[in-house]
Each structure stands twice: as C-alpha cells, then as structure tokens.
Design a protein around this motif. Structure first.
Motif, PDB file in Angstrom:
ATOM      1  N   ASN A 131       0.849  -1.186   0.000  1.00  0.00           N
ATOM      2  CA  ASN A 131       0.000   0.000   0.000  1.00  0.00           C
ATOM      3  C   ASN A 131       0.885   1.237   0.000  1.00  0.00           C
ATOM      4  O   ASN A 131       1.306   1.714   1.057  1.00  0.00           O
ATOM      5  N   ALA A 132       1.186   1.776  -1.184  1.00  0.00           N
ATOM      6  CA  ALA A 132       2.194   2.819  -1.311  1.00  0.00           C
ATOM      7  C   ALA A 132       1.643   4.232  -1.316  1.00  0.00           C
ATOM      8  O   ALA A 132       2.389   5.186  -1.062  1.00  0.00           O
ATOM      9  N   PHE A 178     -17.152  -8.861   4.314  1.00  0.00           N
ATOM     10  CA  PHE A 178     -17.014  -7.511   4.878  1.00  0.00           C
ATOM     11  C   PHE A 178     -15.898  -7.503   5.912  1.00  0.00           C
ATOM     12  O   PHE A 178     -16.143  -7.474   7.124  1.00  0.00           O
ATOM     13  N   VAL A 179     -14.660  -7.541   5.426  1.00  0.00           N
ATOM     14  CA  VAL A 179     -13.507  -7.604   6.317  1.00  0.00           C
ATOM     15  C   VAL A 179     -13.327  -6.280   7.058  1.00  0.00           C
ATOM     16  O   VAL A 179     -13.115  -6.237   8.271  1.00  0.00           O
ATOM     17  N   ASP A 180     -13.365  -5.165   6.307  1.00  0.00           N
ATOM     18  CA  ASP A 180     -13.259  -3.814   6.874  1.00  0.00           C
ATOM     19  C   ASP A 180     -12.056  -3.667   7.798  1.00  0.00           C
ATOM     20  O   ASP A 180     -12.153  -3.160   8.921  1.00  0.00           O
ATOM     21  N   GLN A 181     -10.890  -4.107   7.296  1.00  0.00           N
ATOM     22  CA  GLN A 181      -9.632  -3.938   8.019  1.00  0.00           C
ATOM     23  C   GLN A 181      -8.771  -2.904   7.304  1.00  0.00           C
ATOM     24  O   GLN A 181      -8.622  -2.938   6.081  1.00  0.00           O
ATOM     25  N   LEU A 182      -8.212  -1.976   8.074  1.00  0.00           N
ATOM     26  CA  LEU A 182      -7.450  -0.867   7.505  1.00  0.00           C
ATOM     27  C   LEU A 182      -5.992  -1.263   7.288  1.00  0.00           C
ATOM     28  O   LEU A 182      -5.337  -1.786   8.189  1.00  0.00           O
ATOM     29  N   LEU A 183      -5.517  -0.999   6.074  1.00  0.00           N
ATOM     30  CA  LEU A 183      -4.114  -1.171   5.733  1.00  0.00           C
ATOM     31  C   LEU A 183      -3.530   0.225   5.561  1.00  0.00           C
ATOM     32  O   LEU A 183      -3.842   0.938   4.599  1.00  0.00           O
ATOM     33  N   VAL A 184      -2.709   0.642   6.516  1.00  0.00           N
ATOM     34  CA  VAL A 184      -2.172   2.000   6.533  1.00  0.00           C
ATOM     35  C   VAL A 184      -1.115   2.158   5.440  1.00  0.00           C
ATOM     36  O   VAL A 184      -0.402   1.211   5.087  1.00  0.00           O
ATOM     37  N   LYS A 185      -1.029   3.361   4.885  1.00  0.00           N
ATOM     38  CA  LYS A 185      -0.038   3.658   3.854  1.00  0.00           C
ATOM     39  C   LYS A 185       1.344   3.164   4.273  1.00  0.00           C
ATOM     40  O   LYS A 185       1.796   3.421   5.389  1.00  0.00           O
ATOM     41  N   GLY A 186       2.004   2.433   3.381  1.00  0.00           N
ATOM     42  CA  GLY A 186       3.325   1.883   3.646  1.00  0.00           C
ATOM     43  C   GLY A 186       3.301   0.454   4.158  1.00  0.00           C
ATOM     44  O   GLY A 186       4.339  -0.210   4.179  1.00  0.00           O
ATOM     45  N   GLU A 187       2.117  -0.047   4.563  1.00  0.00           N
ATOM     46  CA  GLU A 187       2.005  -1.422   5.033  1.00  0.00           C
ATOM     47  C   GLU A 187       1.735  -2.371   3.865  1.00  0.00           C
ATOM     48  O   GLU A 187       1.256  -1.964   2.809  1.00  0.00           O
TER      49      GLU A 187
END
Length: 209
Positions: A131-132, A178-187
């Motif tokens: 996730n860039a 509906f996973v709704d899990q956040l992948l933060v920028k850079g992860e």
C-alpha cells in the motif's frame, strides 16, 4: 442513478464445470462490482457442481450443490475491471443468477483489486500488495481451493495475521464479504498457502482519506 445490471441468468450449459464459458464482459472504461450471486440446483435427486471465474481465476470451482438446494454466495465487492470477463460452468441442471453494478473506472472511491492470484505461492512474500499511496480499507476476501486435496491459507495485514493456516477443503470456497480492516499507507498485505497453486485469491478494497 445506479447502473444495476443482470450479468447472467439461466440454466448453465451442462458439462462445463471444468471449462467455464464467458457470459459477461465489463464495458470499456468501466468497472463492474459483483453485488449478488445465487446458484440453484434444479434436480430434486442429484447433487451437481458449478464453477464461477473472474478473468479466469475461480471464485468457485467444482463446488458441490445438493439436490434442490439454493446457495447465496456473499461475494459482494468483487470487481471486474474494464473489458474483464465473467465465466460460469456446471455439471448439469444448475441455474446461476449474478447481479452487478457498473461504474466509471475513474470514479472516486471505486473498489480496487488488491490481490487476484490464480494460485497462491508457498512463500510469505510470493503474493504481496504494498500500500504505497493512501490508506486502504480491505473490503472483500475470497479464497477458492481449485484442487482435489485440502489446502491451507495464511493472510497478514501490516504484519498481523487475520488468517493462520486456515484449512479450505478440496473444491471449497472461503468467502469473507465484509472484512473492513485498515491497511495504513506503507504497510503490506501478504497471502500464501501450504500448497503451491492450490488456492485462488480475490481481494478488494477502497482507498480512504
């Protein structure tokens, strides 16, 4: 106004479970979001099998449906991008009905294909999404075991497991709508299996600000 379309509806051609045929192509410069899938076995005495694929990658393969049974697959959020194709197949006497929404490919907030792998690697870094640019909310996850043997799947988001050695039985599908899990920028998101090329993966998400 939403552009909701019936992507396919009717009795599936017999003996096509191993070679699904194309029933819909997403329009040029559009995305098609799968909204609903209903599968019905029209036989009152015989179980049958069916297959559904996006761009040649199965979301169901030789999946058994019992006599007289209807299945509602919670595959909402899967995406066909511009000119990508939906295909179906069945052994016999199966009705498949699929509904989707067509949107502009450039629409703000439209779903992203995070991972589409026609057979996961056994390496933890073999199928990776980095996730860039922006934070991404993982929305829909589908894993299809397209082999005759059980296989396991692992998923990490930002280094944390959300699935660990999860067994998927032969020709079965695991759907997490509906996973709704956040992948933060850079992860990174990582997907792998204990058996090479056994598990077909479909993962979608949306960018958030």
């Amino acid at each position: 106004m939403a552009d909701i379309r019936r992507l396919c509806s009717g009795v599936v051609t017999a003996n096509t479970q191993d070679s699904p045929y194309v029933v819909y192509t997403s329009p040029t410069n559009k995305k098609t979001i799968i909204k609903s899938i209903v599968v019905t076995n029209l036989s009152s005495s015989t179980e049958h099998t069916f297959s559904i694929a996006l761009v040649g990658a199965a979301i169901a393969f030789r999946h058994v449906i019992k006599a007289g049974e209807s299945l509602v697959l919670p595959a909402a959020g899967l995406v066909l991008q511009s000119n990508e194709q939906l295909a179906i197949g069945a052994s016999n006497s199966v009705h498949i009905r699929i509904i989707g929404e067509v949107i502009d490919a450039s629409s703000s907030g439209s779903p992203l294909v995070i991972q589409r792998a026609n057979g996961l690697s056994t390496s933890q870094v073999g199928n990776t999404y980095l996730n860039a640019s922006k934070d991404v909310l993982i929305k829909s996850v589908v894993f299809c075991n397209a082999t005759a043997s059980d296989a396991t799947v692992n998923v990490t988001l930002g280094g944390n497991f959300i699935a660990f050695n999860k067994t998927i039985k032969a020709y079965d599908t695991l759907i997490i709508p509906f996973v709704d899990q956040l992948l933060v920028k850079g992860e990174s998101a990582n997907f792998w299996s204990n058996t090479a090329s056994a598990i077909v993966a479909h993962v979608t998400g949306i960018e958030v600000t």
